[in-house]
Design a protein around this motif. Structure first.
Motif, mmCIF file in Angstrom:
data_model
loop_
_atom_site.group_PDB
_atom_site.id
_atom_site.type_symbol
_atom_site.label_atom_id
_atom_site.label_comp_id
_atom_site.label_asym_id
_atom_site.label_seq_id
_atom_site.Cartn_x
_atom_site.Cartn_y
_atom_site.Cartn_z
ATOM 1 N N THR A 113 0.834 -1.208 0.000
ATOM 2 C CA THR A 113 0.000 0.000 0.000
ATOM 3 C C THR A 113 0.866 1.255 0.000
ATOM 4 O OG1 THR A 113 -1.754 -1.183 1.177
ATOM 5 C CG2 THR A 113 -1.822 1.233 1.226
ATOM 6 N N LEU A 114 1.945 1.246 0.773
ATOM 7 C CA LEU A 114 2.854 2.400 0.758
ATOM 8 C C LEU A 114 3.483 2.574 -0.617
ATOM 9 C CD1 LEU A 114 4.584 1.975 4.248
ATOM 10 C CD2 LEU A 114 2.975 3.771 3.572
ATOM 11 N N ASP A 115 3.825 1.449 -1.265
ATOM 12 C CA ASP A 115 4.359 1.539 -2.627
ATOM 13 C C ASP A 115 3.330 2.143 -3.575
ATOM 14 O OD1 ASP A 115 6.794 0.512 -1.936
ATOM 15 O OD2 ASP A 115 6.308 -1.553 -2.516
ATOM 16 N N TYR A 116 2.071 1.780 -3.390
ATOM 17 C CA TYR A 116 1.025 2.341 -4.254
ATOM 18 C C TYR A 116 0.865 3.843 -4.003
ATOM 19 C CZ TYR A 116 -3.300 2.882 -6.842
ATOM 20 O OH TYR A 116 -4.239 3.299 -7.756
ATOM 21 N N LEU A 117 0.981 4.270 -2.756
ATOM 22 C CA LEU A 117 0.926 5.704 -2.459
ATOM 23 C C LEU A 117 2.077 6.424 -3.154
ATOM 24 C CD1 LEU A 117 0.045 5.677 1.356
ATOM 25 C CD2 LEU A 117 -1.491 6.135 -0.559
ATOM 26 N N ARG A 118 3.241 5.808 -3.164
ATOM 27 C CA ARG A 118 4.373 6.418 -3.876
ATOM 28 C C ARG A 118 4.068 6.517 -5.361
ATOM 29 N NH1 ARG A 118 7.080 2.611 -0.429
ATOM 30 N NH2 ARG A 118 8.097 3.694 1.336
ATOM 31 N N GLN A 119 3.422 5.502 -5.903
ATOM 32 C CA GLN A 119 3.023 5.551 -7.310
ATOM 33 C C GLN A 119 2.107 6.736 -7.576
ATOM 34 O OE1 GLN A 119 1.443 1.853 -9.032
ATOM 35 N NE2 GLN A 119 -0.131 3.054 -10.084
ATOM 36 N N LEU A 120 1.209 7.033 -6.622
ATOM 37 C CA LEU A 120 0.318 8.187 -6.753
ATOM 38 C C LEU A 120 1.025 9.494 -6.405
ATOM 39 C CD1 LEU A 120 -2.978 6.814 -5.141
ATOM 40 C CD2 LEU A 120 -2.376 6.909 -7.568
ATOM 41 N N GLU A 121 2.301 9.400 -6.009
ATOM 42 C CA GLU A 121 3.119 10.541 -5.609
ATOM 43 C C GLU A 121 2.535 11.252 -4.406
ATOM 44 O OE1 GLU A 121 4.534 13.017 -8.742
ATOM 45 O OE2 GLU A 121 5.156 11.324 -9.980
ATOM 46 N N ILE A 122 1.984 10.464 -3.490
ATOM 47 C CA ILE A 122 1.535 10.970 -2.193
ATOM 48 C C ILE A 122 2.680 10.751 -1.207
ATOM 49 C CG2 ILE A 122 -0.086 10.573 -0.291
ATOM 50 C CD1 ILE A 122 -2.140 9.772 -2.433
ATOM 51 N N PRO A 123 3.114 11.789 -0.491
ATOM 52 C CA PRO A 123 4.266 11.646 0.410
ATOM 53 C C PRO A 123 4.013 10.577 1.470
ATOM 54 C CG PRO A 123 3.706 13.959 0.100
ATOM 55 C CD PRO A 123 2.598 13.173 -0.517
ATOM 56 N N VAL A 124 4.996 9.727 1.688
ATOM 57 C CA VAL A 124 4.856 8.640 2.674
ATOM 58 C C VAL A 124 5.875 8.753 3.803
ATOM 59 C CG1 VAL A 124 3.873 7.067 0.971
ATOM 60 C CG2 VAL A 124 6.361 7.081 1.358
ATOM 61 N N ASP A 125 6.669 9.821 3.811
ATOM 62 C CA ASP A 125 7.698 9.950 4.843
ATOM 63 C C ASP A 125 7.094 9.962 6.244
ATOM 64 O OD1 ASP A 125 9.528 10.066 2.834
ATOM 65 O OD2 ASP A 125 9.811 12.229 2.906
ATOM 66 N N ASN A 126 5.910 10.505 6.361
ATOM 67 C CA ASN A 126 5.261 10.583 7.673
ATOM 68 C C ASN A 126 4.095 9.616 7.792
ATOM 69 O OD1 ASN A 126 6.936 12.716 8.718
ATOM 70 N ND2 ASN A 126 5.815 14.131 7.402
ATOM 71 N N MET A 127 4.181 8.483 7.070
ATOM 72 C CA MET A 127 3.148 7.452 7.137
ATOM 73 C C MET A 127 3.632 6.296 8.012
ATOM 74 S SD MET A 127 0.517 8.317 5.214
ATOM 75 C CE MET A 127 0.120 9.534 3.936
#
Length: 837
Positions: A568-582
């Motif tokens: 799911t975090l990889d998919y967020l990266r695909q959407l270019e949603i920041p995940v540093d604070n996830m």
């Protein structure tokens, strides 16, 4: 005769000798000073210090930055009579002399000899141009000689009209006004072409001494100067005697007119200012740039007002926190309360006022506001003001005015009657109100400045252009722009990204999950976690469509567990949603990570536009002081295929690849290539599910829009510390957030639907007014199938069913025949049990 002849010859020789000495001395000065004189052609390259002006997309002034107010103007834009007024005041022989007026210099020399001091100086307009553009203001002989030499050069190289234009754009005319156009605005709030003869003469009197002859500071001296100039104009034949008589009898009409902004958009203005300084440094404030933003003035004003109204509505629900100060009885008995009130600032439309009397019998409270005078505050406007205790509790509803306020209390009020606003330098720019009915006190209502804060961002989903943005209740109170700087938990507004990942992984709106209690021992969470739905109830087998529009937390947690946290975090990266604070645990499903309102709005815009990347931007066009476009925002291209090729072609059109965007040029515009980030069929299905959030779920309040093209998602974090609503149609994506700057519970009954959704709704009513419905086009590869809502499988003939949409490859399998069922031994029941997670 011989004696007379000898005397004549002597005087002749003395004259020639003196003339020769003068020529030699003058030549010496010229040879000495000439190498240090600047080239006249520099005049044409000098950039007048002109402020940075920021406009909305529809050319409404948002802000002006810079110490000097100046609006360069061409001589063709100035009426001839205005030019004549300045010449009558400063240099009546301007079009006759060669840059130096011998008569004027002779007069100045006589004054120097007779008084021992330089008095008038004898400067022509050309000499003033030389001084204003190149020289200091020191009153010395060397500076005056330099001024003369430069004036002669200027006259040789420039025509008279150009010299006069340079003069009228450079001169200081008081009150931060540089140049005639700025002065016309400051003193009369008009363009130069609309000034009366008397007003033109008044401006012409200012260059000699902007302070001494200022009509605001010294009206009597200014009138004397004005009338003298009108007399000179009559003597010189510029005006008729009748025109003179009419003008000298005209009253003084000058008032201070600040640069009135036309859009309440301080947070947007600061973003534009910061970006311009990043591009051009401190020259951004002086080089006369005009910045045109992407924001629409009507939408921006609606965003500002919607956020303030929503924050005030929340604040009133939680009670009155009491007065902001007290005025002692001795001061209260004095004649001037305005001075005592200066320690209490106005906050947007809220005015500080002191209570001067309270009448419980009539329900009337009289207050004194610095900018309103004595006004009435009826008890009806105070009924909301139950005493604040905590965010969860308030005192009883007040029954009379004295339950709320007492004499001497300083409170905030809001004017309830139409007012006429006027500002003057003497009031430091504060507004003065004239009552609608003379002699009748204005009505005001009790108010208070909210402690709660919020943000609203609205993006063009197809381009990323910011259409409106508000970063808080009041920029004057707090420069902190929550729209882009605050990092907050998105709560359930995060769930659409999780569900989109599920749809792309082969799940469907009909996939069934069990909404049942769950207990998790997770090392990341450092304790046993028993998540619940916001209602505290459990609903059993639930389709994903229903789980989303009802915001079922337990379904989301099980869904994330099946998808995998890292996937799911990889998919967020695909959407270019920041995940540093996830977080890397199951609380991610409930939006426990951190995103700024802008980051969440951008993610929603990706969903809104059908799955394409979005890059929010604010500046559409930048023009230099000459009105030439030096930057144009790139054209946005939504790209499915050959994106690299399109990007390479765009790069090839940039003449200087290492340059800043503002410095790039080319025969064709730059292109911002937005690649596809998500499967369009999955996004299309998600649109349908999120429209149900409004039609059937937690966002039902948005039905007030009367539109069926709107989708969205509410969001509320634990203890109601952050509340959200993010909604969109295919063209526009808007996100609203409400919470405290220092995270704290908002109180019982406060959810995204009750705090953030009203803000979003008030804005969208304006933003979508008159706009046709905008749905995402249905892509190929989508099928409609009638299903059994209890099982998620195809409905059998005669069963209660409903239609659902699927990607072709994810559709439920065809119905089995009776023979197949017998052979498989109750296959349908087994399949159902397998599909309940």
């Amino acid at each position: 005769m011989s004696h007379l002849l000898r005397t004549s010859r002597l005087f002749a020789w003395l004259f020639l000798t003196g003339l020769s000495v003068a020529v030699i001395v003058t030549s010496g000065f010229y040879l000495y000073l000439r190498p240090g004189l600047p080239a006249v052609d520099r005049l044409l390259d000098i950039k007048l210090q002109t402020p940075l002006r920021v406009y909305s997309k529809d050319m409404r002034l948002i802000a002006e930055f810079g110490e000097k107010r100046r609006a360069p103007i061409t001589i063709e834009q100035i009426p001839t009579i205005q030019l004549q007024a300045f010449m009558a005041a400063e240099d009546s022989r301007f079009y006759e002399h060669f840059g130096v007026d011998i008569k004027g210099l002779a007069r100045a020399a006589i004054e120097l000899v007779s008084t021992g001091e330089i008095q008038s100086g004898g400067s022509t307009i050309t000499m003033q141009v030389a001084k204003n553009y190149f020289l200091s203001r020191d009153r010395t002989f060397i500076r005056k000689f330099n001024e003369i030499l430069l004036a002669l050069q200027i006259e040789r190289e420039l025509d008279k009209d150009r010299i006069l234009e340079l003069y009228l754009n450079k001169i200081y005319l008081g009150n931060r006004a540089y140049g005639i156009a700025a002065a016309a605005q400051v003193y009369y709030d008009k363009p130069v072409a609309q000034l009366s003869l008397a007003q033109m003469a008044m401006l012409a009197g200012l260059p000699k001494a902007p302070s001494a002859y200022n009509p605001l500071a010294n009206p009597e001296r200014a009138m004397i100067r004005r009338n003298w100039i009108l007399g000179r104009m009559k003597e010189l034949g510029y005006i008729t005697p009748d025109a003179y008589e009419l003008a000298v009898s005209a009253p003084l009409t000058a008032t201070y007119n600040s640069t009135d902004t036309e859009v309440d958009a301080d947070y947007v203005a600061e973003m534009a200012r910061y970006e311009m300084v990043q591009r051009y440094g401190e020259q951004a404030y002086t080089d006369g740039y005009t910045v045109i933003l992407t924001v629409d003035s009507e939408k921006q004003q609606a965003a500002t007002e919607a956020l303030r109204d929503g924050l005030e509505a929340y604040d009133r629900r939680h009670g009155f926190r009491g007065p902001i100060g007290q005025i002692d009885p001795e001061t209260l008995a004095g004649s001037d309360l305005s001075e005592a009130m200066r320690n209490y600032p106005q906050v947007e439309s809220l005015l500080p006022a002191v209570v001067t009397s309270v009448n419980d019998k009539t329900g009337e409270v009289r207050v004194h506001a610095r900018t309103l005078g004595q006004v009435i505050m009826p008890f009806e406007t105070m009924i909301w003001a139950s005493r604040y205790k905590t965010e969860d509790f308030t005192g009883p509803e007040p029954e009379k005015p004295s339950d709320v306020v007492a004499v001497g209390d300083v409170v905030y009020v809001r004017a309830e009657t139409p007012t006429k606003q006027e500002t003057t330098p003497e009031t430091n720019g504060e507004a003065l109100q004239e009552d609608a009915e003379p002699g009748e006190p204005a009505l005001v209502s009790l108010a208070q400045v909210p402690r709660v804060e919020g943000a609203l961002i609205s993006l063009d989903a197809q381009t990323g252009a910011i259409q409106a943005l508000s970063g808080g209740y009041s920029f004057s109170q707090s420069k902190y722009n929550r729209a882009v700087q605050a990092q907050r938990q998105p709560g359930s507004t995060f769930k659409p990204f999780l569900y989109l990942s599920a749809l792309e992984s082969g799940m469907t709106p009909a996939t069934i999950y069990n909404d049942a209690p769950i207990v998790l021992d997770d090392a990341e969470l450092q304790s046993t976690w028993r998540p619940q739905n916001s209602s505290g109830q459990f609903y059993g087998p639930t389709r994903l469509r229903e789980a989303l529009y009802s915001s079922r937390n337990l379904v989301s947690i099980r869904l994330l567990r099946d998808l995998g946290i890292e996937n799911t975090l990889d998919y967020l990266r695909q959407l270019e949603i920041p995940v540093d604070n996830m977080p890397s645990n199951l609380s991610l499903a409930l939006g426990s990570g951190l995103l700024s309102p802008m980051e969440l709005a951008r993610g929603m815009a990706v969903i809104a536009n059908g799955g394409y990347d979005v890059e929010p931007y604010l500046i559409e066009t930048i023009k230099n002081v000459r009105g030439e476009v030096i930057y144009q925002a790139p054209e946005t291209v939504l790209c499915d295929q050959n994106c690299n090729e399109i990007a390479e072609k765009a790069e090839a059109n940039e003449t200087s690849p290492g340059a800043k965007p503002a410095e790039r040029t080319g025969n064709t515009p730059q292109v911002r290539v937005m690649r596809r980030l998500a499967d369009e069929r999955s996004v299309y299905i998600l649109h349908s599910m999120m429209r149900d959030v409004i039609r059937l779920g937690t966002g039902r309040r948005a039905l007030a829009l009367g539109r069926d093209d709107v989708a969205g998602k509410t969001g509320t974090t634990n203890e109601q510390k952050d509340t959200w609503f993010a909604g969109f149609n295919h063209d526009i994506a808007t996100t609203a957030w409400v919470g405290f700057d220092q995270p704290a519970p908002l109180g019982r009954g406060e959810f995204g639907a009750s705090t953030a959704l009203p803000v979003w709704l008030d804005y969208m009513e304006v933003a979508l007014e008159g706009e046709p419905p905008s749905f995402m086009p249905r892509p190929n590869g989508i099928v409609n199938i009638r299903i059994n809502p209890e099982t998620g499988q195809r409905a059998r003939p005669g069963e209660d069913g409903m239609f659902e949409i699927f990607r072709e490859e994810d559709a439920p399998p065809p119905l089995q025949t009776e023979e197949e069922i017998d052979n498989n031994g109750r296959a349908g029941e087994d399949d159902l049990s397998r599909r309940i997670f």
